[in-house]
Design a protein around this motif. Structure first.
Motif, mmCIF file in Angstrom:
data_model
loop_
_atom_site.group_PDB
_atom_site.id
_atom_site.type_symbol
_atom_site.label_atom_id
_atom_site.label_comp_id
_atom_site.label_asym_id
_atom_site.label_seq_id
_atom_site.Cartn_x
_atom_site.Cartn_y
_atom_site.Cartn_z
ATOM 1 N N ALA A 58 46.105 49.447 49.397
ATOM 2 C CA ALA A 58 47.463 48.903 49.349
ATOM 3 C C ALA A 58 47.657 48.013 48.126
ATOM 4 C CB ALA A 58 47.764 48.127 50.625
ATOM 5 N N LEU A 59 46.643 47.216 47.800
ATOM 6 C CA LEU A 59 46.748 46.347 46.624
ATOM 7 C C LEU A 59 46.750 47.154 45.342
ATOM 8 C CD1 LEU A 59 44.493 43.287 47.578
ATOM 9 C CD2 LEU A 59 46.991 43.476 47.656
ATOM 10 N N LEU A 60 46.040 48.284 45.321
ATOM 11 C CA LEU A 60 46.098 49.167 44.145
ATOM 12 C C LEU A 60 47.510 49.717 43.955
ATOM 13 C CD1 LEU A 60 42.730 51.128 44.469
ATOM 14 C CD2 LEU A 60 43.378 49.614 42.578
ATOM 15 N N ALA B 197 39.499 37.590 58.995
ATOM 16 C CA ALA B 197 39.888 38.801 59.732
ATOM 17 C C ALA B 197 38.906 39.941 59.527
ATOM 18 C CB ALA B 197 41.292 39.231 59.314
ATOM 19 N N PHE B 198 38.349 40.049 58.311
ATOM 20 C CA PHE B 198 37.445 41.157 58.013
ATOM 21 C C PHE B 198 35.988 40.700 57.836
ATOM 22 C CE2 PHE B 198 41.633 42.582 56.288
ATOM 23 C CZ PHE B 198 41.850 43.616 57.196
ATOM 24 N N SER B 199 35.735 39.409 58.038
ATOM 25 C CA SER B 199 34.372 38.855 57.954
ATOM 26 C C SER B 199 33.664 39.266 56.666
ATOM 27 C CB SER B 199 33.551 39.305 59.177
ATOM 28 O OG SER B 199 34.138 38.853 60.368
ATOM 29 N N VAL B 200 34.285 38.943 55.526
ATOM 30 C CA VAL B 200 33.716 39.283 54.216
ATOM 31 C C VAL B 200 33.481 38.011 53.413
ATOM 32 C CG1 VAL B 200 34.705 41.599 54.119
ATOM 33 C CG2 VAL B 200 36.049 39.644 53.306
ATOM 34 N N THR B 201 32.662 38.117 52.372
ATOM 35 C CA THR B 201 32.361 36.977 51.507
ATOM 36 C C THR B 201 33.434 36.831 50.432
ATOM 37 O OG1 THR B 201 31.113 38.290 49.901
ATOM 38 C CG2 THR B 201 29.902 37.422 51.804
ATOM 39 N N PRO B 202 33.517 35.643 49.802
ATOM 40 C CA PRO B 202 34.438 35.493 48.675
ATOM 41 C C PRO B 202 34.180 36.500 47.558
ATOM 42 C CG PRO B 202 33.714 33.337 49.425
ATOM 43 C CD PRO B 202 32.904 34.351 50.183
ATOM 44 N N ALA B 203 32.924 36.865 47.335
ATOM 45 C CA ALA B 203 32.608 37.841 46.288
ATOM 46 C C ALA B 203 33.242 39.195 46.607
ATOM 47 C CB ALA B 203 31.095 37.979 46.126
ATOM 48 N N THR B 204 33.173 39.604 47.874
ATOM 49 C CA THR B 204 33.744 40.897 48.269
ATOM 50 C C THR B 204 35.262 40.893 48.164
ATOM 51 O OG1 THR B 204 31.917 41.350 49.793
ATOM 52 C CG2 THR B 204 33.963 42.558 50.154
ATOM 53 N N ILE B 205 35.898 39.875 48.738
ATOM 54 C CA ILE B 205 37.359 39.844 48.699
ATOM 55 C C ILE B 205 37.843 39.607 47.273
ATOM 56 C CG2 ILE B 205 37.847 37.386 49.084
ATOM 57 C CD1 ILE B 205 39.518 40.334 50.914
ATOM 58 N N GLY B 206 37.054 38.889 46.467
ATOM 59 C CA GLY B 206 37.407 38.715 45.060
ATOM 60 C C GLY B 206 37.414 40.041 44.326
ATOM 61 N N LEU B 207 36.456 40.922 44.641
ATOM 62 C CA LEU B 207 36.411 42.242 44.023
ATOM 63 C C LEU B 207 37.610 43.082 44.447
ATOM 64 C CD1 LEU B 207 34.945 44.386 42.350
ATOM 65 C CD2 LEU B 207 33.637 44.977 44.402
ATOM 66 N N VAL B 208 37.953 43.025 45.732
ATOM 67 C CA VAL B 208 39.094 43.788 46.249
ATOM 68 C C VAL B 208 40.388 43.341 45.581
ATOM 69 C CG1 VAL B 208 40.532 44.144 48.309
ATOM 70 C CG2 VAL B 208 38.047 44.358 48.452
ATOM 71 N N VAL B 209 40.586 42.039 45.514
ATOM 72 C CA VAL B 209 41.796 41.501 44.889
ATOM 73 C C VAL B 209 41.821 41.836 43.400
ATOM 74 C CG1 VAL B 209 43.004 39.373 44.294
ATOM 75 C CG2 VAL B 209 42.122 39.692 46.603
ATOM 76 N N SER B 210 40.645 41.796 42.759
ATOM 77 C CA SER B 210 40.577 42.129 41.332
ATOM 78 C C SER B 210 41.003 43.559 41.065
ATOM 79 C CB SER B 210 39.150 41.920 40.810
ATOM 80 O OG SER B 210 38.852 40.556 40.677
ATOM 81 N N MET B 211 40.744 44.463 42.002
ATOM 82 C CA MET B 211 41.155 45.852 41.827
ATOM 83 C C MET B 211 42.672 45.967 41.722
ATOM 84 S SD MET B 211 38.489 47.587 44.543
ATOM 85 C CE MET B 211 39.268 49.195 44.500
ATOM 86 N N GLY B 212 43.375 45.313 42.645
ATOM 87 C CA GLY B 212 44.835 45.348 42.593
ATOM 88 C C GLY B 212 45.391 44.613 41.399
ATOM 89 N N TYR B 213 44.864 43.415 41.163
ATOM 90 C CA TYR B 213 45.320 42.647 40.017
ATOM 91 C C TYR B 213 44.961 43.347 38.703
ATOM 92 C CZ TYR B 213 46.493 38.466 42.804
ATOM 93 O OH TYR B 213 47.073 37.575 43.676
ATOM 94 N N GLY B 214 43.817 44.045 38.699
ATOM 95 C CA GLY B 214 43.410 44.761 37.495
ATOM 96 C C GLY B 214 44.379 45.869 37.154
ATOM 97 N N LEU B 215 44.791 46.648 38.162
ATOM 98 C CA LEU B 215 45.761 47.714 37.904
ATOM 99 C C LEU B 215 47.112 47.140 37.512
ATOM 100 C CD1 LEU B 215 45.905 50.736 37.810
ATOM 101 C CD2 LEU B 215 46.570 50.764 40.216
ATOM 102 N N PHE B 216 47.431 45.950 38.024
ATOM 103 C CA PHE B 216 48.628 45.216 37.610
ATOM 104 C C PHE B 216 48.646 45.073 36.089
ATOM 105 C CE2 PHE B 216 50.744 40.744 38.010
ATOM 106 C CZ PHE B 216 51.973 41.270 37.655
ATOM 107 N N GLY B 217 47.478 44.862 35.496
ATOM 108 C CA GLY B 217 47.402 44.753 34.047
ATOM 109 C C GLY B 217 47.223 46.079 33.350
ATOM 110 N N LEU B 218 46.343 46.944 33.884
ATOM 111 C CA LEU B 218 46.055 48.216 33.222
ATOM 112 C C LEU B 218 47.284 49.112 33.142
ATOM 113 C CD1 LEU B 218 42.574 49.012 34.827
ATOM 114 C CD2 LEU B 218 43.013 48.239 32.491
ATOM 115 N N GLY B 219 48.133 49.046 34.154
ATOM 116 C CA GLY B 219 49.345 49.866 34.137
ATOM 117 C C GLY B 219 50.402 49.364 33.183
ATOM 118 N N ALA B 220 50.212 48.170 32.635
ATOM 119 C CA ALA B 220 51.220 47.616 31.733
ATOM 120 C C ALA B 220 51.334 48.419 30.443
ATOM 121 C CB ALA B 220 50.880 46.158 31.405
#
Length: 408
Positions: free
Chosen positions: A101-103, A36-59
């Motif tokens: 949104a993932l953040l 949908a957004f024509s991005v590489t796995p590296a880019t979408i991996g970084l985006v997902v890591s941001m949300g998942y990262g805050l999932f942990g940092l906020g703990a």
């Protein structure tokens, strides 16, 4: 279990299932966002890591708040925030908006584990069994989240799907508000050396520093390192697994009724469903054996699975199904062991803080596993990814073995 135990476990199971429903719907959506957004796995991996990262940092702040204000308000806030974040996803015009949104999702979801696990550890008398049921509910969400997402994508656009997925969070809020329980019913004088569950709570930055120093004894420091390894393995495995499976010839899309089915998504959901059995077995075993030994054996098994996963996927469908089932079982078998181990190494008054640090490690540091996987898959291969995961599992097994030796 008594009535109070059942009430606590029921609320915790419901909220835990919701957290992981949303968490593991994201990898299914990744397969759509890549196109949908024509991005590489590296880019979408970084985006997902941001949300998942805050999932942990906020703990960590979530754990402090749980010790100070109790678990129920945080669990309710978590459910409200997760539903709102998926409504935002439904109107995302770009990958940058998806990141925002993932953040929000990560911030809301981050408070659940320290508050929910603190609630169980202080309010339920049979911890091991409660952790088992709690873990099974999480795995039900982990399995049903991607399955429901995959099925909804057959009939709706991904934006409509994310809006529909927001509805269960609202229902969970209403149900959670109707249940009454005593959050500290099982705290005893011998649990952490105090009968007052709030005697050691953190109320200032200086207290956070001093109490953190108390927590990070040699034993808890080792447990913290183990849970970081667990998070890296977990996230590194699951984030791109649907995409990896979809790339296998045996999982080419199938046309049915004018729609294209992705068989790989259903194998992914099935793998996660097997994790329910792993959670149950791990929870029961925590009441019957040394938790450190269970951690060591579990991660040794995960190292073996990582080494053989790619060869098994090339050996045919039966071999792939077998190794996938073992992966799903072992990946979640270890979780009740380290959850119970945290309780053994920490005082009751700092249980929320200790689980905050735990899930800072699991989901905060562990979020780097998504970025790691994206980079390795972009610039190397799936074989390189699974060898890296094997090394992480071996590290965790060695740390657990060292804990056993120091306790002997």
């Amino acid at each position: 279990m008594n009535d109070n135990d059942r009430s606590i476990v029921g609320v915790a199971m419901l909220a835990h299932a919701m957290v992981h429903t949303y968490e593991l719907s994201i990898p299914i959506l990744v397969t759509v966002w890549l196109d949908a957004f024509s991005v590489t796995p590296a880019t979408i991996g970084l985006v997902v890591s941001m949300g998942y990262g805050l999932f942990g940092l906020g703990a960590l702040p979530g754990g402090i708040l749980a010790d100070t204000y109790g678990s129920r308000p945080l669990i309710i806030a978590c459910l409200v925030g997760m539903g709102a974040s998926f409504l935002l996803l439904s109107v995302a015009p770009s990958v940058g908006f998806v990141a925002v949104a993932l953040l929000l999702w990560g911030a809301a979801a981050s408070v659940y584990h320290p508050s929910g696990l603190s609630l169980i550890s202080k309010g339920v008398s049979q911890r091991g069994t409660a952790f088992a049921y709690h873990g099974m509910a999480g795995n039900l969400g982990i399995a049903l989240g991607p399955l429901a997402t995959a099925l909804l994508l057959l009939a709706f656009d991904w934006r409509q799907v994310t809006a529909l997925l927001a509805i269960p969070a609202g229902v969970a809020v209403l149900l959670s508000l109707t249940v009454e329980f005593d959050e500290t019913a099982s705290v005893e004088a011998t649990d952490g050396g105090t009968s007052d569950s709030k005697a050691d709570t953190v109320s200032s930055l200086s207290e956070l520093v001093s109490e953190s120093r108390r927590l990070f004894t040699a034993g808890f420091a080792a447990v913290f390192a183990i849970v970081m390894c667990s998070g890296l393995y977990y996230r590194g495995t699951l984030t791109f697994l649907p995409d990896l499976l979809a790339g296998l010839p045996m999982f080419d899309p199938v046309s049915l009724g004018g729609r294209s089915l992705e068989p790989s998504r259903y194998l992914y959901a099935g793998l996660l469903m097997v994790g329910i059995a792993g959670q149950y077995a791990g929870g029961k075993l925590t009441d019957r054996m040394e938790t450190e030994r269970g951690i060591m054996l579990g991660f040794a098994g995960l190292a073996v699975v990582a080494v053989i996963f790619v060869p098994a996927s090339n050996a045919g469908l039966v071999a792939l199904l077998g190794v996938s089932a073992v992966l799903g079982f072992m990946l979640f078998l270890v979780q009740p062991f380290y959850q119970a181990t945290v309780a053994e190494y920490t005082p009751a008054g700092l249980r929320g803080l200790s689980y905050g640090y735990t899930y800072l490690g699991v989901f905060g540091v562990g979020a780097l596993g998504a970025a790691m996987a994206g980079v390795i898959l972009t610039y190397a291969s799936s074989s390189g990814l699974f060898l890296a995961l094997a090394a992480i599992a071996v590290t965790a097994a060695l740390l657990a073995g060292n804990l056993i030796r120091t306790q002997a």
